[in-house]
Every structure is written in structure tokens, then in C-alpha cells.
Scaffold this active site. Sequence first.
Site, mmCIF file in Angstrom:
data_model
loop_
_atom_site.group_PDB
_atom_site.id
_atom_site.type_symbol
_atom_site.label_atom_id
_atom_site.label_comp_id
_atom_site.label_asym_id
_atom_site.label_seq_id
_atom_site.Cartn_x
_atom_site.Cartn_y
_atom_site.Cartn_z
ATOM 1 C CE LYS A 91 20.876 -20.257 -46.687
ATOM 2 N NZ LYS A 91 20.247 -19.385 -46.815
ATOM 3 C CD GLU A 113 25.287 -14.453 -51.227
ATOM 4 O OE1 GLU A 113 26.084 -15.352 -51.916
ATOM 5 O OE2 GLU A 113 24.151 -15.607 -50.295
ATOM 6 C CB SER A 378 15.694 -23.681 -41.709
ATOM 7 O OG SER A 378 15.893 -22.560 -40.925
#
Lengths: 398, 261
Positions: A91, A113, A378
Site C-alpha cells: 500500500k 478509506e 502483497s
Amino acid sequence: MSKITQMQSGRFGSFGGRYVPETLIGALDEVAVAYAEASGDESFQDELKRLNTNFVGRPTPLYHAERLGEAAGNRDVWLKREDLNHTGAHKINNTIGQALLAGRMGKRRIIAETGAGQHGVATATACALFDLECVVYMGEEDVKRQALNVYRMQLLGAEVRPVSSGTRTLKDATNEAIRDWVTNVDSTHYIIGSVVGPDPFPRMVRDFQSIIGRESREQFLEGLGCLPASVVACVGGGSNAMGMFHPFVSDEYVELVGVEAGGSGIESGHHSASLAAGTPGVLHGSLSYLLQDSDGQVLPAHSVSAGLDYPGVGPEHSHLKDMGRVRYTFATDEQALEAFHKLSELEGIIPALETAHAIAYVLEHGSSVNGPILVCLSGRGDKDVSHVAEVEGRGSLF
Amino acid sequence: MKGSVISSVFSAVQEQGRAALIPYITAGHPVGDSTATVLHALADSGADLIELGLPFSDPLADGPTIQSSSFSSLQNGTKVENVLAELSLFRAEREIPVVLFTYLNPVLRYGLEDFLLDATESGASGLLLTDLPVGADYGVERAVAESPLDFIRLVAPTTREERVPEIAESGSGFLYYISRAGVTGVRSQLRESLGDEVAALRSQVGLPVAVGFGISTPEQAREVGRASDGVVVGSALVRIMDESGVEAGARFVARLRAALD
């Protein structure tokens, strides 16, 4: 749907677009212009590169997971270690880029969010780094599931606002973030965490995340002298998958596989597999595959992993699905939990529950792939440890 | 003939030297009252035109009041076809035009052409899609523009000036000016520059301009009515009906109307 044939900018085939309240059009134009300028600005790219290297810890390793490969029946399984990024997931590739962009636009307030909390933590981190005010919207349900990440965001100086409307998960947190943006659009930049939302977000987030695929591709060519036969990534909104797939899309012999959250199984109705079981619709500013009922109401998604618990998906994935370039499949909660344990025990890597869906696919189908498999690892699973213990009946650890 | 019903309402109120009163309700709310009954109550209390909200599960342009009315309406099983049926019951008896206010997805899912046809047949006079700004989807926009329904378009305080002519051009019936950046919902105060902004917009476009978002008292309605061609009151009315019932809502509408007369 056949009526929508017009091709407009910001679209991937017929998907994408800008289905937002009029109030936001000016802000979207502003972001698009600032992003175009930044993309062509060497000083912006240098700054991003410097931070990726010195702050995020890139390039991330490509790791040969031999024991996992053995269990999967394919000795050539390679993990792209995005879990080793600062803050523990891919991220941050996006939030550093967008926070830099916010600085260029003179926006001092950031909203985001978050589902699992990884994007919230990555946003809060970027905001601490650049001294920006940070508000993160998170569904009440997820606040409970991901208590550790809530506290991490607070430590980083962010305000976490629990969202109690609708299904109290990522979808509703996104609604609330958009409402905040509509209200405070002059002072605020909205750092969307996935390849979703109105144009230019899906392509901008994809570009920031494409470093995953670019590095992997180079690492494969340099280290193995070939490209992978198959590239696998989990898909919720789809940012790690898009970032991984994008640099491989034109390598037509490389198979691309997106693994959605199958929850309790597709036939149960409790899942988050928008591409496998949804139909095209408009949510959060773009046209894409969507879980919806016959009246066009969005259906609640379900997944054991908060980060995949989303009824929509990035519009470029919808396009890649319809083109037949990416094959989308799913792994159930049960399979993901099993893979969570397997990878921990076999490789000493505790994966995020989201990522465990991709691992589950490899465990099941690895033996049928003729050649090396590249998996986007990830994120790491520290955030999920307590939740998994609870799901498996060991009670809450905190 | 496109636009004749809504246009004639604005002409009529202009002749009376006042702004049109446009109450908003969410279809299927309050739960337990039929939508046709609520529409009649509004018509009896002095509404000139009614905005009927077709509830959507993810109303991202709406504040807490309309979110919650939409949620409870959907929980109670409201479907597009029931709403259209209620609308046609009402329109069989009343002349007051009704604009359907909704989001794009329920319309696409219903089938765009079918929706436009069925909405027209049920007596709707106009359609407002909150998440379809000008240029977002020319295919959909063209279909709505070519239908008998008036296409109600929105202008926001953040809309750049060069967009306004295109927005006005693409709309019909009236233009909806959003009183401030934000979602629907009650505000205690209107912005000071609102009157000037509306005056500037009216001088620029050939359509009547109605103002909405945040207008919640008869005093505010009077103030906005002096500067505009129409006043939309939504959340305040929905909240009153939620707390005190349809009759209380009707009395509130009558007070709003008195403030405009």
C-alpha cells in the site's frame, strides 16, 4: 448495458469513468492535471525514487520459496516480497506517491478509506513523513477486526473515524471518505487506496503500484533469464494485482491470474468475488463488475480478510477480464486460512490473509503450471494474527 | 412534449412573484405509509413540484438523514417498480409534477431505455441523477435527453464557469444549484455569497434555477426564494416525517409555502 458504447477518456474499454457528484469534477480535473505534470517532472520522479529506496526499502526481494513449491507440486515458485516494505504491505507504494502529489497541489489535509487498515497505516505514515493532517475512515466492523492497525494509525498521528452506516466495512468507509471529500474539497486530497474510484485514480494508483511488476520482471530476467509462466495475485479492489500485472500485460505468453475472495463459497452468496459472480454497475465513481441485486442495490460482500471485503473491483480488472487477458478465480475463507498456516510453517513467512488467497491458489494449482510461478506476496500477516486466532476458536489475543 | 409540465409550473409561480416550493421525500419512507399518500400530503400542503428519491444502497451524495431514510426504505423491501406504481397512483389524480431523484446504478440495472419508458408512463416529469455529471457518460446522457423526461442537471459552487453553459444546455425543466460543497443535510446557516452566486447563474442560463442542499427552515426558504426560482427542502422534511409522522411533515411544508408566498 449495451447502450453504453461511448468510449471516453479515463476508461478501460467501457469500464471506469467519472460517475461522481458535480461538486467533485473540479477536484478530479485538478488531480488529473497535477498527476500529468508530476509524471513528466524529473524532480518528482527522483524524489519518489529516493523515498522508495531509503524510506520504503525498495527494491523488495524476489524469493525462491522452495518448500512452498514442493507442497504445491511446482519447484519454481517465487514470491515478490511486498510484505517487506515499510509498514508491511504494497500500500505504501501508492500513498507516498499521492502524498507527494498532494504537496504539489498545496493540499494540507489528507483523507483515506481503509479495510484491513494497511492502506490507512500507509497513508498515516506518508502524512507523518510530509507533516499532513490525516483522517482515515474505517468501517466499525473492521475497527474491531483490525484493532492493531487502528492503534498504529493513531500512533502515527492520524484520526481514525469509525463508520457505522450500511455494512460497516470498506464499502461504507469509502462512501464516507467521498462525502468528506465533497464537503472539504478545497483543502483536502483523497488518497484512494486501490485501483478503484473515478478517473484519474484507477490509472494513477496502478502507475504507483506498477513498481511491483517492473521490479519483478527485471528480477526474473536478470536472475532466471526468463519470464514467469504464471503470475498470481489476490484481488479485492485490485491494487497489488494491477501493479503486478500491468508490466506483464503485453507479454502474451505470461499467464495472469487474479484470485478473489470466495468467502464461504460462491454458491453461498457470502463472498467478495465481484469478477467471478458480479455484473457491471456503477459504484464509487466508476463502472465495473459489482455485486448487486436485481434492483441495482449493492450487495454486502463477505471475506475473512477485511482488505478483500469489497463488492466492487477496479475497472481495469473488469476490462482485462472481458478481454480474456487475465483469468480471475477465487479461494474460499477456508482455503485462505489453510494457506496462511502453510506459508507460515513452510517458509517462515506469515502472510496477510488477503495474500493467503493467492497462496491458496498456488497450493491448489501450482502443479499444473509448466514453468515458474510468480506470486505477489502483497502484505505480512501480523495484523491478522489475533483475528485468525479468534476465527479458529482460540479466543481473542488482545 | 418535453418539459411542458415543469416549465409551466415555473411560469405560473413566476407570475405569482414567488419561488416554487420543491419538497424532497425518499420513496418508501416513512416505513408504513404508502408513497402515494405522502405525495398527496405534500401536494395538499402547497408543494409546486416534488422530488421523489428512489433509494440507493450507497447514497454517497447524501448526508445522514437521507442515508438513513434510504436504508430503512430498502430494508423494508422498496423496489423500483413499486415506486413507479405508487407514482402513477398519485399522478392519476394530481397535476403536480414529480422529479425522480436517484443514482445511476439502479437505473442501469433496471435497463436504461426501460426505465425512461416506465418512469414516463408512471407520470414522472423529470429525472435527476446525482452521480452523472455532464460529460460522464454521453450514451446515457443522450438517452435521458431524448426521452420525454426533463433532465435536471446540477451546478455546484465548485463548478468552473466554463462548464456552466454546457450543463445548462444539456438540462431542461430547471437547473439545480447546490447551495454549498457537501452532501445533503440540514445546515444552521446559509453562506453569505449564496444570493450573488444564484443571481449570477440566473443571468447566465435560460432555465429557472432552484436551490437545494441544507435549506431547513421557513426563514431560510424565504431568503433563498427571494434570490431563486425554486427552493428544495429535503433532509429537514425527511427528518420531521421520520420523527413525527407524515402529518407533521405536511404542516412543515405548509409553513415553508407560507414563507414563500
